[in-house]
Scaffold this motif. Sequence first.
Motif, PDB file in Angstrom:
ATOM      1  N   MET A 178      -1.087   6.875 -10.218  1.00  0.00           N
ATOM      2  CA  MET A 178      -1.013   7.947  -9.224  1.00  0.00           C
ATOM      3  C   MET A 178       0.419   8.059  -8.736  1.00  0.00           C
ATOM      4  O   MET A 178       1.226   7.128  -8.905  1.00  0.00           O
ATOM      5  CB  MET A 178      -1.956   7.689  -8.044  1.00  0.00           C
ATOM      6  CG  MET A 178      -1.595   6.512  -7.177  1.00  0.00           C
ATOM      7  SD  MET A 178      -2.703   6.311  -5.759  1.00  0.00           S
ATOM      8  CE  MET A 178      -4.230   5.881  -6.592  1.00  0.00           C
ATOM      9  N   GLY A 179       0.735   9.194  -8.154  1.00  0.00           N
ATOM     10  CA  GLY A 179       2.076   9.413  -7.655  1.00  0.00           C
ATOM     11  C   GLY A 179       2.345   8.617  -6.389  1.00  0.00           C
ATOM     12  O   GLY A 179       1.426   8.228  -5.660  1.00  0.00           O
ATOM     13  N   GLY A 180       3.619   8.400  -6.112  1.00  0.00           N
ATOM     14  CA  GLY A 180       3.995   7.627  -4.937  1.00  0.00           C
ATOM     15  C   GLY A 180       3.693   8.340  -3.628  1.00  0.00           C
ATOM     16  O   GLY A 180       3.622   7.697  -2.574  1.00  0.00           O
ATOM     17  N   GLY A 181       3.511   9.670  -3.680  1.00  0.00           N
ATOM     18  CA  GLY A 181       3.234  10.402  -2.457  1.00  0.00           C
ATOM     19  C   GLY A 181       1.785  10.342  -2.022  1.00  0.00           C
ATOM     20  O   GLY A 181       1.472  10.630  -0.853  1.00  0.00           O
ATOM     21  N   ASP A 182       0.882   9.973  -2.923  1.00  0.00           N
ATOM     22  CA  ASP A 182      -0.545   9.956  -2.586  1.00  0.00           C
ATOM     23  C   ASP A 182      -0.874   8.965  -1.472  1.00  0.00           C
ATOM     24  O   ASP A 182      -1.611   9.308  -0.535  1.00  0.00           O
ATOM     25  CB  ASP A 182      -1.382   9.658  -3.831  1.00  0.00           C
ATOM     26  CG  ASP A 182      -1.307  10.787  -4.858  1.00  0.00           C
ATOM     27  OD1 ASP A 182      -1.335  11.960  -4.439  1.00  0.00           O
ATOM     28  OD2 ASP A 182      -1.234  10.492  -6.064  1.00  0.00           O
ATOM     29  N   PRO A 183      -0.385   7.715  -1.522  1.00  0.00           N
ATOM     30  CA  PRO A 183      -0.676   6.798  -0.410  1.00  0.00           C
ATOM     31  C   PRO A 183      -0.139   7.299   0.919  1.00  0.00           C
ATOM     32  O   PRO A 183      -0.790   7.142   1.960  1.00  0.00           O
ATOM     33  CB  PRO A 183       0.012   5.498  -0.847  1.00  0.00           C
ATOM     34  CG  PRO A 183       0.070   5.574  -2.332  1.00  0.00           C
ATOM     35  CD  PRO A 183       0.309   7.016  -2.633  1.00  0.00           C
ATOM     36  N   ARG A 184       1.044   7.904   0.912  1.00  0.00           N
ATOM     37  CA  ARG A 184       1.597   8.409   2.168  1.00  0.00           C
ATOM     38  C   ARG A 184       0.763   9.578   2.703  1.00  0.00           C
ATOM     39  O   ARG A 184       0.590   9.714   3.919  1.00  0.00           O
ATOM     40  CB  ARG A 184       3.058   8.818   1.969  1.00  0.00           C
ATOM     41  CG  ARG A 184       3.997   7.619   1.842  1.00  0.00           C
ATOM     42  CD  ARG A 184       5.451   8.023   1.865  1.00  0.00           C
ATOM     43  NE  ARG A 184       5.863   8.622   0.610  1.00  0.00           N
ATOM     44  CZ  ARG A 184       6.266   7.930  -0.455  1.00  0.00           C
ATOM     45  NH1 ARG A 184       6.280   6.607  -0.404  1.00  0.00           N
ATOM     46  NH2 ARG A 184       6.646   8.540  -1.555  1.00  0.00           N
ATOM     47  N   LEU A 185       0.250  10.403   1.800  1.00  0.00           N
ATOM     48  CA  LEU A 185      -0.613  11.495   2.251  1.00  0.00           C
ATOM     49  C   LEU A 185      -1.902  10.949   2.850  1.00  0.00           C
ATOM     50  O   LEU A 185      -2.337  11.413   3.921  1.00  0.00           O
ATOM     51  CB  LEU A 185      -0.932  12.441   1.100  1.00  0.00           C
ATOM     52  CG  LEU A 185      -1.939  13.559   1.437  1.00  0.00           C
ATOM     53  CD1 LEU A 185      -1.452  14.399   2.617  1.00  0.00           C
ATOM     54  CD2 LEU A 185      -2.195  14.441   0.214  1.00  0.00           C
ATOM     55  N   LEU A 186      -2.520   9.964   2.202  1.00  0.00           N
ATOM     56  CA  LEU A 186      -3.752   9.405   2.754  1.00  0.00           C
ATOM     57  C   LEU A 186      -3.477   8.702   4.080  1.00  0.00           C
ATOM     58  O   LEU A 186      -4.315   8.721   4.982  1.00  0.00           O
ATOM     59  CB  LEU A 186      -4.403   8.436   1.764  1.00  0.00           C
ATOM     60  CG  LEU A 186      -5.811   7.970   2.155  1.00  0.00           C
ATOM     61  CD1 LEU A 186      -6.762   9.151   2.294  1.00  0.00           C
ATOM     62  CD2 LEU A 186      -6.366   6.970   1.143  1.00  0.00           C
ATOM     63  N   GLY A 187      -2.298   8.100   4.216  1.00  0.00           N
ATOM     64  CA  GLY A 187      -1.933   7.518   5.499  1.00  0.00           C
ATOM     65  C   GLY A 187      -1.844   8.584   6.581  1.00  0.00           C
ATOM     66  O   GLY A 187      -2.318   8.389   7.703  1.00  0.00           O
ATOM     67  N   ALA A 188      -1.232   9.722   6.242  1.00  0.00           N
ATOM     68  CA  ALA A 188      -1.141  10.819   7.203  1.00  0.00           C
ATOM     69  C   ALA A 188      -2.522  11.350   7.561  1.00  0.00           C
ATOM     70  O   ALA A 188      -2.807  11.643   8.730  1.00  0.00           O
ATOM     71  CB  ALA A 188      -0.276  11.943   6.624  1.00  0.00           C
ATOM     72  N   ILE A 189      -3.391  11.458   6.571  1.00  0.00           N
ATOM     73  CA  ILE A 189      -4.761  11.907   6.830  1.00  0.00           C
ATOM     74  C   ILE A 189      -5.489  10.909   7.727  1.00  0.00           C
ATOM     75  O   ILE A 189      -6.256  11.282   8.610  1.00  0.00           O
ATOM     76  CB  ILE A 189      -5.510  12.103   5.496  1.00  0.00           C
ATOM     77  CG1 ILE A 189      -4.930  13.298   4.741  1.00  0.00           C
ATOM     78  CG2 ILE A 189      -7.011  12.290   5.722  1.00  0.00           C
ATOM     79  CD1 ILE A 189      -5.440  13.441   3.313  1.00  0.00           C
ATOM     80  N   GLY A 190      -5.234   9.613   7.512  1.00  0.00           N
ATOM     81  CA  GLY A 190      -5.859   8.588   8.333  1.00  0.00           C
ATOM     82  C   GLY A 190      -5.507   8.721   9.803  1.00  0.00           C
ATOM     83  O   GLY A 190      -6.313   8.364  10.675  1.00  0.00           O
ATOM     84  N   ALA A 191      -4.312   9.239  10.093  1.00  0.00           N
ATOM     85  CA  ALA A 191      -3.929   9.455  11.482  1.00  0.00           C
ATOM     86  C   ALA A 191      -4.799  10.532  12.129  1.00  0.00           C
ATOM     87  O   ALA A 191      -4.968  10.542  13.351  1.00  0.00           O
ATOM     88  CB  ALA A 191      -2.453   9.856  11.560  1.00  0.00           C
ATOM     89  N   TRP A 192      -5.333  11.432  11.315  1.00  0.00           N
ATOM     90  CA  TRP A 192      -6.196  12.501  11.829  1.00  0.00           C
ATOM     91  C   TRP A 192      -7.664  12.070  11.906  1.00  0.00           C
ATOM     92  O   TRP A 192      -8.328  12.311  12.913  1.00  0.00           O
ATOM     93  CB  TRP A 192      -6.083  13.738  10.930  1.00  0.00           C
ATOM     94  CG  TRP A 192      -4.814  14.501  11.052  1.00  0.00           C
ATOM     95  CD1 TRP A 192      -3.639  14.257  10.395  1.00  0.00           C
ATOM     96  CD2 TRP A 192      -4.567  15.645  11.875  1.00  0.00           C
ATOM     97  NE1 TRP A 192      -2.683  15.172  10.748  1.00  0.00           N
ATOM     98  CE2 TRP A 192      -3.230  16.046  11.650  1.00  0.00           C
ATOM     99  CE3 TRP A 192      -5.348  16.373  12.766  1.00  0.00           C
ATOM    100  CZ2 TRP A 192      -2.662  17.146  12.304  1.00  0.00           C
ATOM    101  CZ3 TRP A 192      -4.792  17.469  13.404  1.00  0.00           C
ATOM    102  CH2 TRP A 192      -3.460  17.846  13.184  1.00  0.00           C
ATOM    103  N   VAL A 193      -8.180  11.475  10.839  1.00  0.00           N
ATOM    104  CA  VAL A 193      -9.622  11.219  10.765  1.00  0.00           C
ATOM    105  C   VAL A 193      -9.988   9.785  11.127  1.00  0.00           C
ATOM    106  O   VAL A 193     -11.177   9.471  11.243  1.00  0.00           O
ATOM    107  CB  VAL A 193     -10.168  11.554   9.358  1.00  0.00           C
ATOM    108  CG1 VAL A 193      -9.846  12.980   8.983  1.00  0.00           C
ATOM    109  CG2 VAL A 193      -9.617  10.586   8.302  1.00  0.00           C
ATOM    110  N   GLY A 194      -8.998   8.912  11.312  1.00  0.00           N
ATOM    111  CA  GLY A 194      -9.285   7.522  11.630  1.00  0.00           C
ATOM    112  C   GLY A 194      -9.706   6.732  10.395  1.00  0.00           C
ATOM    113  O   GLY A 194     -10.038   7.299   9.354  1.00  0.00           O
TER     114      GLY A 194
END
Length: 253
Positions: A178-194
């Motif tokens: 997977m690309g290196g940006g995917d974990p950072r995106l899921l981290g950002a999503i985690g800030a929204w959905v917990g």
Amino acid sequence: MTIDQLWTASALILAPFFGSFIGLLTLRLPADRPWAMSRSTCDTCKRQLGVIDLVPLVSFLALRGRCRTCGAAIPWRYLLLEGGCLLIALWSALAFSGATVLVTAVFGWMLLLIATVDAEHLWLPDRLTLPFGALGVIATLAIGEVPIWTPLVGAAAGYGGLALIAWLYRKVRGFDGMGGGDPRLLGAIGAWVGWQGLPSVLIWACVAGLSVAIAQALVRRRLAAGQQLPFGTFLAVGAWLTWLWGPLHALWG
């Protein structure tokens, strides 16, 4: 007009303008062209666009999708993204009330921006994902009665979990899965959905990815060996559905 109606009206009014901005960003960011503090111009004749050219939805329809100076076609992406943002605002208004309508709309608009860039370029730039995560921290604390550490734990769990999976895949298979940006995106999503919502985001993302793969197989467009799918786009779908409906375990419970 009540306060709740004002929040809804704000989301609906802002939606097409945000969609127009998304159209600009999705063209200029991948091409490394300036987008801040620069006037919009026709890509063909280079004329600076006036107010009559820049009214979302209305200008495209009034000008019949053509530049009024040179007649060059205006990219349909603007109309589609402006309409898409309006649909997101309408969906937000149907699902929530009060300030949460506008917060949800902004969440959806940013997901649309990130999903479009990844779908077209397989690219998740930090300049999009990191502000998205920071906004998630602010929004979560503003609209929910949660401890300050809640969005931070969600961000850490999202990034750390997917980064660990990516590392294990690379160790076992010998190449990146997977690309290196995917974990950072899921981290950002985690800030929204917990952190509680992250499994649901991944499940929805996998369902979306499998649906695309099956659809391609049905039209005899099988994925070639080594062909990549925009996992960030699927994560965006999962994030939107999880935000709207909550974690799957809550729905099934």
